[in-house]
Structure formats: C-alpha cells, structure tokens
Motif scaffolding. Structure first.
Motif: not given
Lengths: 342, 342, 342, 342
Positions: A152, A155, A183-186, A214, A340, B20, B59, B61-62, B284, B288
């Motif tokens: 997080d 990013r 996965m959680a943080g993308g 991005r 993802l 998401r 962005g 998921s968080k 998350r 997901t």
C-alpha cells in the motif's frame, strides 16, 4: 504432569501466544507444572530451563518473539545430545513431556526422538506457511498484513514517480506470503518459487501496466527463480567466483526490468520486519488454540503427534505423516491470482 | 454476459474487494460487461444502475465501504418490486444475471427471486460471521482486529487507574467477534448471546482478577443477555415505561459491576468504527476470491447458489440450504475460551 | 487569480494534503482557479497542466504520493526552459502565479525564477527535515512513525535470536529521522551524518548492551559515515575498482560488527516504504495549513517567499534566506539522545 | 540525589516514557537513585513507594499507561496530607525531591507544596493540550492519531449508507483534539468548547454536504455546548429532574440533526480508547525529553518550575505562571479550519 516447552528455528509472531495458551490450559485444567527450555533444543541438550508460571505468561499473547529464545541447535548433535542423554536429563528433573514448537527441522527431530521413546508433542511453526498438514500456521497472516501494508505504501510512491517497484517478501520454498499480499495489495505480478518465469514475461506485465498509465508493482518471494537465472547472471557480467554478495532476487530483478523496459525501477526487501512485532488477532487466536490443544494432546498421550488447523477446528496428526509434505501454492490458486496480473 | 452487482444491508470491510474481484475476473476471463445497482435492491427495483469498468475498480480492494451504496430495501415491496417487474427491468436493459452481496435477508430474497425464475448468485456478507454455510465471512476478521486493538488500548488505561473496563463489540445473534477479540486481547470474561450468564458469575470473574492485582477487562457482544435481565432492570429502579433510552449492554453492565464489586467500572462501545475503513489483508484476499468465484458460478449457470469458504477453498452451495442455519459459537469453543477467564 | 501548483523531487507523505489545503482555501476564500502542472517543473516547461477543482481534492488529505506526479526536471534546462519561456507559457494560459512544493533544489530554482520576475510562492518539502527555516516539514513525522514501528518489530526478533540488528533509515545530510525514531524505539546507538563515529565506539555500545543480557539495536541514517570508512573498505578486501555495488551503510556495518564482537548481526533497509502511504494526522494538519497559507501569501503578493512552521504558527520567510541553511541535528540534541546509548 | 516520581490524574500515552527518560538521564548522568510513588499523590501521602532501577524502565517508552498507577488524591487532604507530613515522610526516607507528572490540579498542588518548602519539579500532562505554557503536551498527538483513524473508518461507512456521522472526542475545556483530527480527517464541521454554535448552523453544514452528494461527518469535543442547549433539552421532552443520564453531546446531536434535516444520523463516542495504548513516536520523543529535562531542572534546583516544549526546545517555566492559563483554540486557528466546513 511436568511439561517442558521449547521454541526452535526462526522466530515468528505468535510463539509467545502458543506458550501462554499451553500454560494457561495446563495450569487451570490439569494443574500442570511448566518449565521452558532456553534457546530451543540447546536448552534441552544443556539442561538449561526455567520455571514458567501463570504469572509469567501475563499479557504475552500480543508480544512478538519468544520469551524462551530460539536457536538452530540440532538435538542429536554434541556431547550431551541424542535421545539417551536427553531422556536422562528429563528424568533427573522430573520433566515428563516436551512441547516442541518449531518448523520442519524441529518436527523431524521430534519424530526421531519420539521413535526413540521420548514423549513429545509438536506445534508447527512456519511463517512461510509451507506445511501441508495445517490449513494455516500462526505468524503467516501477520507477515501477510505487514507485506500488504508495505505494498500500500509503495504504490503511492511508485505512482508519484512513475516507477516500477519490486518488493521482496519471505518464502523460501513456497510463495504463500507473496500470493496473499500480492492479491490483497493489488500487485501487477506475483513471482513465487513454485512458478519460475522468464524475465521476458515479467517485462510483458510491466509494459502492459505502463500502457494503461499506471506504475507497475511486483511482489517476489525470496525463493523465486528466473527461468533463465544463469543467463541473467552472466548478463550482468558477474562470474561465479567474483561474487562477494549478489543480494536477493528483488535486487537482481529491478535493474533487469529497468534495462529491458526503460522504466526506472527500484527494489525493497522487507526482511526481518516480517518476523517481529505484535501478532495479528488472527494469529493470536490460532496460536493460543494450538498451545491449548498441544497440552490436551499430551494428556491424551498422543506422543509423536502435532496440532494443526483444519477449517475452523484444531486437530491432531502424526508428525511422521505431516513432515515432508510441502504446502505448495497449487496451480488453481496461482491461476486465480494471475487474473489480476498486468 | 452482462451482469449486475448489488451490495445490500449494513456495510462491511471487503465489499469493494468483492466487486473488484468479480469485475476483473469477468472482464479478463469472460469479457463480461458489468453494471452496478445503486443502494442495493433499491437500484434493482428502480432500475437505477451504472456501468462498472476495469478502470472503476482500480485500487478498490483496500477501500472500505461500497462504491455502490447500500440500503435495506426489500425487493418484493413497492410499486416496482417483485420478480416480474424486476425481470422486465433486467430484460429491457439486457442484464442477464445478478450477483447479490448481502446478509441473510438479501440471500433469502435472492432465493425467492431465483425460485421465480431470476438468475442470481449470492455472496454472503455478515460481519458477525453468523452464517453456518461459510467458515468465515469477509469483514469479520477486520472487525476482530479493530476490537483487539481497542482491548490492547483499554488494558493500559484500566491498569493505570485500577478500573474495570467493559467493551461492547458487534454480535447481535452470535458472539464470534467477542470470542476472537477477547481471546486475542486476553479479556478476563467474554459475554456472548449464545451463553447467557448471571451478574453474579460476571462479578465472580471480576473479583478473581482483582485479587490477583490486575484490572478486569470484559468483552461483551451487543446481543448478550443477562440471565436475570428483568431483575437487573428493576434493580436500577427503571420501569418499562420510563425508559427513554437504556443504551447498550455495556452501558448497563458497568454500573452493575461497580455496585456489586466496588470496583470503579467504565464502558466503551466500539460501534460503527468496526464497520468502516480498510479491510485487513485476510479479508481482501477472501473477498477478492469470493467475487471471482461468483462470476464463475454465473458462467456455470449455478443460479440460486452462493459462494463460501471451506478450509482454504472457495465452494458453491445452494442458498436454500445455507440460509436459516445460524453459525453459533459451539460449546467447545466457548469452553476453550473460558479457560482464560478470571 | 489563476494559480498553478507543482510538486517536485522525491515524494513525501502530505503532498496531496498541501494541494487540498491550497485548493480549498483558494476556492472558498478567494474564488481562485487552480491548475496542476504534471511531473513537477517538467509540466511547467512543457506547458503540461490540468485543471484542479474542489471536487478533485475530495478525500485527498489522507492519500500518500502526489496526484500531480513528480520529477527532478530543472526548469532552467531544455529548449523550453528558463524564465522567459516559462513566463510566456504562463501568460498564454492566464496563469498568474505558481505554488511550488519541493525541496532545496526546487526552492533555489523558485528563487532564481522570482528574481527574473516570475510570481512564485514556495512550500518546503523535505522528508529528512533538513531545512533550518521550518521547525518541522511535513512527511518527516510519518517517516519517523514508520521507522519507529520497524524498530518495535525488529526488537522482538533480535531478542529471540540474541542478535544485533542494524536498521538503515533515510537521512542523507542530517540525522533527524534516525534521532527521533531511535529515541522513540529505544535504540542502543544512533548513527547520523552530523556525528561520524569509529567502528570501535559502535562495537563498544554493542558489547555493553550484550553484557546487560540484551540484543543490541542500532539505527543508522543512510548518510552516516564511519570515521575510518576507507580503512573499513580495505578491511573487507574490496578495492575501489571492483565494487559493482557496495550497498548502503547498514549492509556494511552489520558484518563489521559481527566480525569484531562475535555477535550475529543482521541489517534491514527501510527504503521507499518510508516515503509512501497515508500521512500521519500530524503531517496532514501541517501540510493542510501550509497549503492554505501559501495561497494567502500569493494574495499578499509575497513572491519569493515560502511558508514555514515556527512553534505552532505558520509564518512566511524569504526563500533567499531560507535556502542553503541546513537543519543539522545540534550537539545538545545528540548528547541528549546519547544518554540512551549502550 | 534520591528523587521520587509520581503520575497523577487521568492517564495519557507517554507517562511511562517520561518515567523512563527521567530514570535513564538521572542514573547515567548523575548517578541518581529513584523511587516511584504508587497511585499518584496517594503514594506520597501514604509513604507508599518502590525503587525504580534502570532495569525497570527497559522497553517502557512504547508502553501505554503508567507503571506507577494514578489516582485523583489531593495531597492536602487526609490525615497524613499537607506539606509538613509529606516533608517528614520524605526526610524519613531520604527522598530529596519529587518529579510530579500531572495536569492542572497536580501542578497547582505542586506549586502550593513548593511554596511551603518542598522541592518539586512539574511535568505537564494534559491529553487535551489545554496548558498554554507548552506548545504541545505528550499524549495529545496520539489521541489525535486515534481520532483521525476513527474518522477515516467512519467516513466509508457513512458514504455507503448515506448517513450523517457524529464523532465525539475528548476535550472538556478546549477543542484541540477535535480541531486537529477534524482537519486531518476532513470533517465537515468541527464543534469545540471555545465556539458555541446553534443547531441551525450545524444543520446548515450538514445540508450543504448532502447537496454535494456526500455523507456529512461531524467531530465534536465532549465539552462543546449548543448555543441554545436548554432549548434543545426541552425540545427532546426531557426536564431537568427526570434525566437519569443524558449521555454525551454526540448522543444528543445525532437525533437533533436527523429530526431537522431528515438525514439518518448516528453517533460514536471514542472514550477511553483515546487514553490507552502505545504512544506515537512523536509523543515518545517529547515525553522522553521532558523526563530528561525534569531531572536537569532538579539538579539545577529549579524548584517550583515545570518543563515545557517551545518550538523544538524543552524549556523551564515557573509553575506559578504556567497554571491557570488555559490553552484555548485561538480564533484564527478556528477560522482556518472553518474553511474546510460544509
């Protein structure tokens, strides 16, 4: 009963919560007496232990590390090692059983010692979550939370500078921490030991993220290997001899990505921060329950078994069966995460 | 396929991560088109929806809450409610299926609408973790972490002033949040709806903690009921008529404990703080995956089913079977926790 | 007035809060129109900017990074650089003033451009807190909190393994992050650029901690230099030529400590994690206030000045005076911290 | 010298860090001997104290609460109270000076005792930050961070349900916690004791937020009073007699807002959570420095003075001057914040 507890191997959030769970369960339900061996098997081999009372475990579930200390001593080695010496020490001190909290090495040793007649219960400890016999091991979820928080943070700095960030997390043989935190943080790519990948494919994801405007973020487990690792080394002009330290995989990947894609790339290694500090509530609950059930297993005389999580239940399995079966990230979980990527 | 998504009922950390997960899975694997209904079933009944693209879930998921908004509208009520009206609206807009993310009420409605021919997949949402069909529901773990952090904070202030602290957490029908946060935080008593208890027993734990020189900390689920609740009321000299607002259970317990034990007692109600904010990494990942598998279930045509967690796997179960089975804290889990009381 | 905003240099928690503060203050108090230049001075030189409305800054104070992007472009370089080209671009677009948020380089450039007639207000940005003109700069406190949390985590793992831990934090020319996080986290030695120290003295602290039965923890600012750095290099058997990358100071210190004291030593580099993520409340408030006052300074026509914190007040100082005066850790602050060493 | 330390009044993050700073400074620089009085002035009056060594303060800076305990005992009351009795007790035990850590009441008592010949140094403790003699007091910043995190969480749940949220934070006489957390969290109105406001104006902000399509969030200090408070009470149909407990200001405001604006409104009271837990790094540094300088002041014989923060320096001021001057939020700071309202 008088039970000795030890913690062995690399430390892990939740060790103290296991100790607390075991001691409270024993003292309150069975009037057990507890001693703690200092520095893992070292304390067993050297007869170095201290009493643990209910008072000593007060407030311990939230405390990181282990109050007993840990080491990588092998109980079969040294002058005083081996089952006979250990049994003699236990007998001399009236210690009737051992609860051994540790990873694969510790559990394998516990199994051999049990085979030789010692009375041991195992509690699996692997921050990498690499034991197939348990759904999750304590400490893993805390490491995932720490890695996710790092993602997080990385990013926003990546986006501000239009950079590619490569984050290295723990995972020597299996990629669970990378998979879950990614996965959680993308993350835009997750690189794990179970799935070697070439630098071209990695750069493909980086480019594709870049094209959508991005900043690419890659999570890599320390044990990940490039498909073409040797080639990569030679590419950097380093031979096997003249390599005082090559650093980790993230340190290697960042310049390779920058060279191929032209995107400024930086790496970060989370390292020891993942191991320390207060465990998450999830891990405190899991660790407390494992400690409690280990005491029950001792009173059941289930020597040579270890406690594990199955669904929402704590169960007991034979260490002999449990050890040696690596909990690899299965293909369908990686495919799921791969949706993802890029 | 064109799929509509809705979020219904009280909000819960992870709702956006479900959205998401569904959108990324659909767009990338199946080229699905997505729309989001605004304010839960209200958007379905009123035909109020908006397109959701891959870009919209960036962005997400968080992020706490739900970008679609939520409400408690019943899809069978109102001028435009009921299966026929809804089907007509869906047909007119080319929406072929609905993914409904919600609690027991939403899932029951989804079941009735499926029986009437609509094509719906459910995603269970219950921050209290009160659905037996899934090992854990997303949002629950985040609420536990928040409650545990509150306990950690209350503990030091309790000790400094030698006070008893009573913390009220969510849990209307089941006590999972209280059980897990209480175990993780080392509470001296955990009071849950499944286990009514008399004020005397509660005060017994308080006294016993006090005797060991510590400051008692009690976690109580909002749905907990005293064995002798009515007596308690009359004890405070309040009749049924003259009660403008009695407040929650913690507010009631603190003065009762203070009166009986003589220990200065304070209460804290966590309330809405448990619902909001960024989900934990655990939630998350779970959310997901549930979102992704809901899309798979739609492409499998598994109408009337919902996605659940079993061990480490996401599975599909019939909503009809799942709804109505409350996930109560079983006796053995409460007994386990009770070891830590007092 | 139409004002252009830019963010330049390394990113820092609070940049978005400055932007939000400026925009809300301008829009509400003065009906100002705002544009944001993309990628710092690059956007100024290339005329690359976009409108920023009140709606665009919604929820921005808690968001890390900068929505405008940043770079290290020098506004005096390139075909379209220099005061005349920039003034022409501003005139053509009706932009009457610039608020430049950046570090020493940006502020020096802003000063030179102001001397050439441009209308610029500066907002100091230095996560290292190295500008003497302001008591504290935004982002610094957040970095200190992150470093302190890392120390808290490393401490438990150090104690469990009886190891020495060396944590490297930001601080190229000044040691404020190391000083504050080291004091907050209870480090046993704090090494900063202002105070070179020999490896013998460092090892003296390590040994003294060890003798008291604790695990030594050292915080080192990236810009710290050993008294005898060159000797240290040769000691490791590395010559100047054959050094593809030596890594940071922590990576160097850990093996030196291990070799001299015999204590197993590990290093961790916090790196980019310190830069990213949500700013602390302290930094959000400071950054918001600086943004607001920068707009006031523009309406006061205080060109060539910058906003700073003095005690609890935001004041305005001339950039010419402010730039070039490094905010070194003074001797008395280091002596204060040194009490805690060893 | 032998110095006694006490902590008095409501607890506050950083008390233990003050104790640790004082003890380490004294032991290392002056070979001071320390004792800690138990439960504030109660321990002084009753001669209840215990030795504090360097070992006792290990790891203490991050620990919330106070290891000495606190109470609201007045040192002038009771059989053994008053300057003569206290001086006799100190003489009998060889205690040469007292470091008193407390709020306005404690400092005023310290002043009176100093006037009567006792040797006391004060350390100001006010989580509300209500003492004008210091720029900031320790604990305040931690409370602001906790309140800001609560706002961040409430915001997402408010938006998901389109509700108005009212958060009550500490601040009996001054509104600093509300002001800073409200600015940091982006509250739409901040209500503080220094600025009474009518319900109509509050509802004006609520409506204006609503019209922009957002969910209103209001932060209110516990000591805020409505312009027309009495009218408000009668409006709710409650007379002065029949009010067993009215609850706090947030509990009152939420239904008033809902009734007037038609927006569903909810309240949350942070309460004791703001007081407990680990202090932020900012507060750990500030508290440590205050503790160190209090010892210096004792060795300077500056009896009747207290340590304060001015800019970045710790200074010493006369308690007589410091006490009684309330640190109100000045008009210009409120006007600054008001820009962000609505």
């Amino acid at each position: 009963m008088k039970i000795g507890i030890l913690t062995s191997g690399g430390d892990c959030p939740g060790l103290n919560a296991v100790i607390r769970g075991a001691v409270l369960k024993g003292v309150i339900s069975h009037d057990t007496e507890f001693v703690g061996f200092r520095w893992g098997w070292k304390g067993v081999v050297e007869g170095d232990f201290t009493s643990i009372t209910r008072h000593d475990v007060r407030g311990l579930s939230k405390q990181g590390g282990t109050i007993l200390g840990s080491s990588r001593t092998n109980p079969f080695e040294g002058e005083h090692g081996g089952p006979e010496n250990i049994q003699r020490m236990l007998d001399e001190n009236g210690i009737e059983a051992i609860i051994a909290i540790g990873g694969e090495g510790t559990l394998a040793a516990a199994q051999r010692l049990t085979d030789a007649g010692l009375r041991i219960i195992g509690v699996p400890k692997t921050i990498d979550n690499d034991l197939a016999a348990t759904d999750y091991s304590f400490g893993f979820e805390t490491a995932v939370e720490i890695a996710t928080e790092a993602i997080d943070r990385l990013r926003t700095t990546a986006e501000s500078h239009n950079r590619c960030m490569v984050l290295e997390v723990m995972g020597r043989h299996v990629g669970w921490i990378a998979l879950h935190s990614g996965m959680a943080g993308g993350a835009h790519a997750i690189l794990i030991p179970e799935q070697p990948m070439g630098i071209e494919e990695i750069c493909h994801y980086v480019d594709s993220v870049r094209e959508r405007g991005r900043a690419p973020l890659i999570v890599v487990a320390e044990g990940f290997k490039l498909d073409t690792m040797e080639e990569a080394h030679s590419h950097l002009g380093l031979d096997a001899f003249n390599r005082p330290r090559l650093g980790g995989i993230a340190e290697k990947l960042a310049p390779m990505i920058e060279e191929r894609t032209g995107i400024e790339s930086r790496h970060t290694v989370l390292g020891h921060i993942q191991r320390g500090g207060a465990p998450s509530a999830y891990d405190r609950v899991l660790a407390t329950r494992l400690g409690m059930h280990a005491v029950d297993a001792a009173y059941d005389g289930a020597w040579g078994s270890m406690v594990t999580l199955r669904g929402t239940d704590i169960e007991t399995v034979s260490i002999a069966e449990a050890v040696g079966s690596l909990n690899r990230v299965p293909q369908h979980r990686y495919d799921e995460a791969k949706i993802l990527f890029g």
